[in-house]
Design a protein around this motif. Structure first.
Motif, short mmCIF file in Angstrom:
data_model
loop_
_atom_site.label_atom_id
_atom_site.label_comp_id
_atom_site.label_asym_id
_atom_site.label_seq_id
_atom_site.Cartn_x
_atom_site.Cartn_y
_atom_site.Cartn_z
N GLY A 110 0.83 -1.19 0.00
CA GLY A 110 0.00 0.00 0.00
C GLY A 110 0.87 1.24 0.00
O GLY A 110 2.05 1.18 -0.32
N PHE A 111 0.28 2.37 0.40
CA PHE A 111 1.07 3.61 0.44
C PHE A 111 0.47 4.58 1.44
O PHE A 111 -0.71 4.49 1.77
CB PHE A 111 1.17 4.23 -0.95
N THR A 112 1.31 5.47 1.94
CA THR A 112 0.89 6.31 3.07
C THR A 112 -0.21 7.30 2.71
O THR A 112 -0.98 7.69 3.58
CB THR A 112 2.09 7.12 3.64
N ASN A 113 -0.30 7.70 1.44
CA ASN A 113 -1.34 8.63 1.04
C ASN A 113 -2.67 7.96 0.71
O ASN A 113 -3.60 8.61 0.27
CB ASN A 113 -0.89 9.45 -0.17
N CYS A 114 -2.74 6.67 0.90
CA CYS A 114 -3.96 5.93 0.56
C CYS A 114 -5.11 6.45 1.42
O CYS A 114 -4.99 6.50 2.64
CB CYS A 114 -3.76 4.45 0.78
N PRO A 115 -6.22 6.85 0.79
CA PRO A 115 -7.30 7.46 1.56
C PRO A 115 -8.00 6.54 2.55
O PRO A 115 -8.32 6.97 3.65
CB PRO A 115 -8.27 7.96 0.49
N ASP A 116 -8.25 5.30 2.20
CA ASP A 116 -9.01 4.49 3.16
C ASP A 116 -8.67 3.00 3.21
O ASP A 116 -8.66 2.41 4.28
CB ASP A 116 -10.52 4.64 2.92
N VAL A 117 -8.36 2.42 2.07
CA VAL A 117 -8.16 0.97 2.05
C VAL A 117 -6.95 0.53 2.86
O VAL A 117 -7.05 -0.35 3.72
CB VAL A 117 -8.07 0.44 0.59
N CYS A 118 -5.81 1.17 2.61
CA CYS A 118 -4.59 0.77 3.35
C CYS A 118 -4.73 0.98 4.85
O CYS A 118 -4.37 0.08 5.63
CB CYS A 118 -3.37 1.51 2.83
N PRO A 119 -5.24 2.14 5.29
CA PRO A 119 -5.43 2.29 6.74
C PRO A 119 -6.33 1.21 7.32
O PRO A 119 -6.05 0.69 8.41
CB PRO A 119 -6.08 3.68 6.88
N ASP A 149 -3.57 3.38 -7.66
CA ASP A 149 -4.57 2.31 -7.64
C ASP A 149 -3.81 1.01 -7.41
O ASP A 149 -2.82 0.75 -8.09
CB ASP A 149 -5.30 2.23 -8.98
N HIS A 150 -4.28 0.23 -6.47
CA HIS A 150 -3.55 -1.02 -6.22
C HIS A 150 -4.44 -2.10 -5.65
O HIS A 150 -5.46 -1.80 -5.02
CB HIS A 150 -2.37 -0.76 -5.27
N SER A 151 -4.03 -3.33 -5.90
CA SER A 151 -4.74 -4.45 -5.29
C SER A 151 -4.36 -4.47 -3.82
O SER A 151 -3.28 -4.01 -3.45
CB SER A 151 -4.39 -5.77 -5.98
NI NI Z 1 -4.24 1.63 -0.39
#
Ligand code: NI
Length: 220
Positions: free
Chosen positions: A92-101, A185-187
């Protein structure tokens, strides 16, 4: 209602059987053909599946493999540094709005549930945004979820090796709400790997933390 004479019934019965077996034969042919095509497609899509350097033990999807990245302390690490115990790998990545958190919260909750046993697993978060996510920034980010999570970044080339190994889809896309900025965009699957670095199972980012903890515990 007329009653069929016995010979007629027998004849039509035989015809039905013949038709049925032709159908079965045709179906078998179609299924066989489809299986062949699917195998060919799989081999084309996974050129390493019968190659050297990959460990195939169970016939499961070949996910995982060598990587060389930098952790939050600035140390260069490879998959060999995590050998001997299971890994839970998430991209994931730190700027991910919702999925990664959301996914990281699940991982943190699963680690908490595992308690002292959590030391037996390596939870790893690999960035899909190496240009912005320096090892240090990524480290601070994952630490806000759980102190036990390893943060890995590196050059775009290094990260590409890891995303390819785990068959992660990641593609930059313009950020509609912040002109000039981008999203990735990422899985978003979590990959549970055993102590030999072999793929065991994957989970969606929305998996129940208790279920995740139970699956990890099976490998400990
Ligand atoms: Ni993400």
């Amino acid at each position: 209602m007329t009653k069929k004479n016995p010979s007629e019934t027998k004849a039509s019965g035989t015809a039905t059987v013949a038709r049925a077996s032709r159908k079965t034969l045709l179906l078998a042919l179609i299924v066989g053909l489809a299986a062949g095509v699917m195998t060919a497609v799989f081999l084309l899509a996974n050129p390493n599946s019968s190659g050297v350097g990959q460990t195939e033990t169970t016939g499961k999807a070949l996910i995982g493999g060598p990587f060389a990245l930098t952790d939050q302390t600035g140390k260069r690490v490879t998959e060999k540094d995590f050998a001997g115990r299971p890994m839970l790998v998430y991209f994931g990545f730190t700027n991910c709005p919702d999925v990664c958190p959301a996914g990281l919260q699940v991982i943190a909750a699963a680690l908490d549930r595992l308690g002292h046993k959590a030391k037996g697993v390596s939870p790893i978060f690999i960035t899909v945004d190496p240009e912005r996510d320096t090892p240090e920034l990524l480290g601070k980010y994952v630490a806000s979820f759980h102190s036990g999570i390893v943060a890995l970044s590196g050059s775009p080339e290094d990260v590409a090796v890891a995303t390819k190994a785990y068959r992660v889809y990641a593609k930059k896309a313009p950020d509609a709400e912040r002109p000039g900025e981008y999203n990735v965009d990422h899985s978003s699957f979590m990959y549970l790997m055993n102590a030999n670095g072999e793929f065991v199972k994957h989970f969606p980012h929305s998996v129940d933390a208790n279920q995740l903890a139970d699956e990890v515990a099976k490998l400990l």
